[in-house]
Write a protein that holds these residues in place. Structure first.
Motif, PDB file in Angstrom:
ATOM      1  N   ALA A  45       0.824  -1.210   0.000  1.00 30.40           N
ATOM      2  CA  ALA A  45       0.000   0.000   0.000  1.00 30.40           C
ATOM      3  C   ALA A  45       0.857   1.259   0.000  1.00 30.40           C
ATOM      4  CB  ALA A  45      -0.926  -0.008   1.210  1.00 30.40           C
ATOM      5  N   PHE A  46       1.932   1.267   0.774  1.00 26.62           N
ATOM      6  CA  PHE A  46       2.816   2.434   0.787  1.00 26.62           C
ATOM      7  C   PHE A  46       3.439   2.665  -0.587  1.00 26.62           C
ATOM      8  CE2 PHE A  46       2.945   2.253   5.500  1.00 26.62           C
ATOM      9  CZ  PHE A  46       2.819   3.616   5.756  1.00 26.62           C
ATOM     10  N   ASN A  47       3.894   1.590  -1.213  1.00 24.34           N
ATOM     11  CA  ASN A  47       4.526   1.734  -2.525  1.00 24.34           C
ATOM     12  C   ASN A  47       3.518   2.144  -3.594  1.00 24.34           C
ATOM     13  OD1 ASN A  47       7.089   0.943  -1.526  1.00 24.34           O
ATOM     14  ND2 ASN A  47       6.491  -1.206  -1.669  1.00 24.34           N
ATOM     15  N   ALA A  48       2.362   1.512  -3.575  1.00 25.93           N
ATOM     16  CA  ALA A  48       1.329   1.860  -4.555  1.00 25.93           C
ATOM     17  C   ALA A  48       0.845   3.289  -4.336  1.00 25.93           C
ATOM     18  CB  ALA A  48       0.155   0.885  -4.449  1.00 25.93           C
ATOM     19  N   GLY A  49       0.761   3.722  -3.080  1.00 25.15           N
ATOM     20  CA  GLY A  49       0.320   5.079  -2.790  1.00 25.15           C
ATOM     21  C   GLY A  49       1.278   6.123  -3.340  1.00 25.15           C
ATOM     22  N   GLN A  50       2.576   5.857  -3.237  1.00 24.82           N
ATOM     23  CA  GLN A  50       3.561   6.794  -3.785  1.00 24.82           C
ATOM     24  C   GLN A  50       3.462   6.862  -5.302  1.00 24.82           C
ATOM     25  OE1 GLN A  50       5.568   8.722  -2.031  1.00 24.82           O
ATOM     26  NE2 GLN A  50       6.608   9.634  -3.790  1.00 24.82           N
ATOM     27  N   ALA A  51       3.297   5.700  -5.940  1.00 27.34           N
ATOM     28  CA  ALA A  51       3.146   5.679  -7.400  1.00 27.34           C
ATOM     29  C   ALA A  51       1.857   6.390  -7.818  1.00 27.34           C
ATOM     30  CB  ALA A  51       3.148   4.238  -7.898  1.00 27.34           C
ATOM     31  N   TRP A  52       0.792   6.178  -7.074  1.00 22.61           N
ATOM     32  CA  TRP A  52      -0.482   6.839  -7.383  1.00 22.61           C
ATOM     33  C   TRP A  52      -0.358   8.351  -7.267  1.00 22.61           C
ATOM     34  CZ3 TRP A  52      -5.010   6.032  -9.585  1.00 22.61           C
ATOM     35  CH2 TRP A  52      -6.034   6.928  -9.349  1.00 22.61           C
ATOM     36  N   ASP A  53       0.405   8.817  -6.293  1.00 26.62           N
ATOM     37  CA  ASP A  53       0.600  10.250  -6.132  1.00 26.62           C
ATOM     38  C   ASP A  53       1.292  10.848  -7.355  1.00 26.62           C
ATOM     39  OD1 ASP A  53       0.549  12.594  -4.135  1.00 26.62           O
ATOM     40  OD2 ASP A  53       2.646  12.547  -4.760  1.00 26.62           O
ATOM     41  N   HIS A  54       2.315  10.165  -7.856  1.00 22.99           N
ATOM     42  CA  HIS A  54       2.998  10.649  -9.058  1.00 22.99           C
ATOM     43  C   HIS A  54       2.087  10.563 -10.284  1.00 22.99           C
ATOM     44  CE1 HIS A  54       7.166  10.052  -7.112  1.00 22.99           C
ATOM     45  NE2 HIS A  54       6.912  11.329  -7.222  1.00 22.99           N
ATOM     46  N   TYR A  55       1.296   9.506 -10.356  1.00 21.89           N
ATOM     47  CA  TYR A  55       0.359   9.367 -11.484  1.00 21.89           C
ATOM     48  C   TYR A  55      -0.691  10.478 -11.459  1.00 21.89           C
ATOM     49  CZ  TYR A  55      -4.041   7.869 -13.553  1.00 21.89           C
ATOM     50  OH  TYR A  55      -5.232   7.844 -14.234  1.00 21.89           O
ATOM     51  N   ARG A  56      -1.227  10.729 -10.274  1.00 26.58           N
ATOM     52  CA  ARG A  56      -2.329  11.686 -10.167  1.00 26.58           C
ATOM     53  C   ARG A  56      -1.899  13.106 -10.518  1.00 26.58           C
ATOM     54  NH1 ARG A  56      -5.831  12.777  -4.597  1.00 26.58           N
ATOM     55  NH2 ARG A  56      -7.330  14.272  -5.505  1.00 26.58           N
ATOM     56  N   TYR A  57      -0.710  13.497 -10.100  1.00 20.08           N
ATOM     57  CA  TYR A  57      -0.267  14.875 -10.299  1.00 20.08           C
ATOM     58  C   TYR A  57       0.731  15.017 -11.450  1.00 20.08           C
ATOM     59  CZ  TYR A  57      -2.511  15.696  -5.813  1.00 20.08           C
ATOM     60  OH  TYR A  57      -3.445  15.789  -4.798  1.00 20.08           O
ATOM     61  N   TRP A  58       0.854  13.980 -12.271  1.00 15.75           N
ATOM     62  CA  TRP A  58       1.827  14.007 -13.355  1.00 15.75           C
ATOM     63  C   TRP A  58       1.596  15.189 -14.298  1.00 15.75           C
ATOM     64  CZ3 TRP A  58       6.409  12.374 -14.471  1.00 15.75           C
ATOM     65  CH2 TRP A  58       6.855  12.380 -15.788  1.00 15.75           C
ATOM     66  N   THR A  59       0.366  15.448 -14.642  1.00 13.35           N
ATOM     67  CA  THR A  59       0.076  16.515 -15.604  1.00 13.35           C
ATOM     68  C   THR A  59       0.304  17.901 -15.021  1.00 13.35           C
ATOM     69  OG1 THR A  59      -2.263  16.422 -14.961  1.00 13.35           O
ATOM     70  CG2 THR A  59      -1.583  15.130 -16.895  1.00 13.35           C
ATOM     71  N   SER A  60       0.437  18.005 -13.697  1.00 14.94           N
ATOM     72  CA  SER A  60       0.690  19.308 -13.087  1.00 14.94           C
ATOM     73  C   SER A  60       2.179  19.640 -13.007  1.00 14.94           C
ATOM     74  CB  SER A  60       0.084  19.360 -11.680  1.00 14.94           C
ATOM     75  OG  SER A  60       0.732  18.447 -10.813  1.00 14.94           O
ATOM     76  N   TYR A  61       3.042  18.649 -13.313  1.00 16.56           N
ATOM     77  CA  TYR A  61       4.476  18.907 -13.309  1.00 16.56           C
ATOM     78  C   TYR A  61       4.855  19.667 -14.569  1.00 16.56           C
ATOM     79  CZ  TYR A  61       4.539  15.209  -9.745  1.00 16.56           C
ATOM     80  OH  TYR A  61       4.301  14.451  -8.635  1.00 16.56           O
ATOM     81  N   ALA A  79       9.084   1.958  -6.608  1.00 12.41           N
ATOM     82  CA  ALA A  79       9.008   0.500  -6.519  1.00 12.41           C
ATOM     83  C   ALA A  79       9.106   0.025  -5.084  1.00 12.41           C
ATOM     84  CB  ALA A  79      10.116  -0.135  -7.364  1.00 12.41           C
ATOM     85  N   PHE A  80       9.895   0.736  -4.271  1.00 14.86           N
ATOM     86  CA  PHE A  80       9.998   0.395  -2.849  1.00 14.86           C
ATOM     87  C   PHE A  80      10.439   1.640  -2.111  1.00 14.86           C
ATOM     88  CE2 PHE A  80      10.305  -2.291   0.778  1.00 14.86           C
ATOM     89  CZ  PHE A  80       9.644  -3.457   0.431  1.00 14.86           C
ATOM     90  N   THR A  81       9.516   2.258  -1.411  1.00 17.26           N
ATOM     91  CA  THR A  81       9.754   3.551  -0.767  1.00 17.26           C
ATOM     92  C   THR A  81      10.362   3.390   0.624  1.00 17.26           C
ATOM     93  OG1 THR A  81       7.551   3.618   0.239  1.00 17.26           O
ATOM     94  CG2 THR A  81       7.780   4.495  -2.010  1.00 17.26           C
ATOM     95  N   GLY A  82      10.836   4.520   1.167  1.00 12.42           N
ATOM     96  CA  GLY A  82      11.415   4.490   2.501  1.00 12.42           C
ATOM     97  C   GLY A  82      10.410   4.076   3.565  1.00 12.42           C
ATOM     98  N   ASN A  83       9.182   4.560   3.465  1.00 15.77           N
ATOM     99  CA  ASN A  83       8.152   4.166   4.436  1.00 15.77           C
ATOM    100  C   ASN A  83       7.858   2.673   4.372  1.00 15.77           C
ATOM    101  OD1 ASN A  83       7.783   6.746   5.472  1.00 15.77           O
ATOM    102  ND2 ASN A  83       6.223   7.279   3.961  1.00 15.77           N
ATOM    103  N   ALA A  84       7.822   2.141   3.157  1.00 15.96           N
ATOM    104  CA  ALA A  84       7.597   0.706   2.999  1.00 15.96           C
ATOM    105  C   ALA A  84       8.747  -0.089   3.604  1.00 15.96           C
ATOM    106  CB  ALA A  84       7.429   0.363   1.520  1.00 15.96           C
ATOM    107  N   GLY A  85       9.965   0.412   3.438  1.00 11.14           N
ATOM    108  CA  GLY A  85      11.111  -0.265   4.031  1.00 11.14           C
ATOM    109  C   GLY A  85      11.031  -0.300   5.547  1.00 11.14           C
TER     110      GLY A  85
END
Length: 276
Positions: A45-61, A79-85
């Motif tokens: 969930a932590f890893n997917a949440g980080q990827a979702w955040d980048h996906y959701r705001y990609w067009t605003s970059y 793929a594997f975030t610090g929180n997930a670790g």
């Protein structure tokens, strides 16, 4: 004259029997399956949440940020975030510890050692079973995390395949963080024998100490580089990041191996001459 019947000596337990016994003992606990499931879901969930955040705001970059994200392979950071670790370390260290302190707390360890006087062989079997289970768990969690995170990013065409440089290292390093942490938990459990001190010691050693040591001075950087969490961070590092005292990927792998071997040795050897 009638010959006296000599008592038959009970055959020593074969090592494969000890492995089977420890395997059954681990999976006979209902908490084992639930702990693995909850731990896996939390990490993913932590890893997917980080990827979702980048996906959701990609067009605003802005264009430059998007280009840098793609150029530097920053999708691998999802793929594997610090929180997930951190969650993985906590979950697996606690599970490794409980495989030992659970028996001490219930008193079952006395019965076990009475049935199998070869304490070192018994603990070696326990170490091998926990290592195998946690390695499989780590591979499953790291593999699913990579697939899910990159699938989310692929909607915008920025996900990366596992064949991308550095991807396999991230998956393997994240997977092996599980057995390394579990073995450390086992070693502390063997030394301390009670749940609360073991869990607290695991958290301090594996998470608190790496968080407070600075890498800006040589002596503290050396200490930091000897810790498993810092080794994992080095192994999952993407690109060249500025560091006062940089170290190598090979050195990080050696730290992984050293912690695993020392923790296993402590678990096996420390029970030989201690009263239970």
């Amino acid at each position: 004259m009638t010959a006296l019947a000599l008592p038959l000596a009970e055959p020593r337990a074969r090592f494969r029997d000890l492995l089977a016994s420890e395997w059954l003992k681990l999976w006979s606990l209902r908490s084992t399956g639930w702990s693995l499931l909850l731990g896996a879901l939390s990490v993913i969930a932590f890893n997917a949440g980080q990827a979702w955040d980048h996906y959701r705001y990609w067009t605003s970059y802005d264009t430059a940020s998007q280009a840098r994200f793609v150029r530097d392979g920053m999708a691998l950071m999802d793929a594997f975030t610090g929180n997930a670790g951190m969650v993985l370390i906590l979950a697996t260290a606690a599970m490794g510890a409980m495989t030992v302190v659970g028996e001490y707390g219930s008193g079952q360890i006395r019965t076990t050692f009475a049935a199998v006087p070869a304490r070192r062989s018994l603990m070696a079997a326990k170490v091998l079973v926990v290592t195998a289970v946690m390695t499989g768990f780590g591979l499953a969690v790291a593999g699913v995390s990579f697939w899910v995170s990159q699938a989310i990013l692929s909607v915008h065409g920025i996900g990366l395949p596992v064949s991308h440089p550095g991807a396999i290292r991230i998956v393997v390093a994240s997977a092996l963080l599980a057995p390394v942490s579990a073995l450390v938990g086992m070693a502390l459990g063997t030394l301390l024998r009670t749940s609360a001190p073991t869990i607290v010691s695991s958290v301090v050693l594996l998470l608190v100490v790496p968080g407070v040591v600075s890498e800006k001075r040589y002596w503290s950087a050396v200490l930091a580089h000897l810790l498993p969490q810092k080794a994992w961070q080095r192994l999952v590092q993407i690109g060249d990041w500025p560091a006062f005292f940089p170290w190598t990927v090979g050195g990080a792998w050696l730290v992984y191996g050293a912690w695993a071997l020392v923790a296993a040795a402590v678990t096996v050897l420390s029970v030989q001459r201690r009263d239970q």
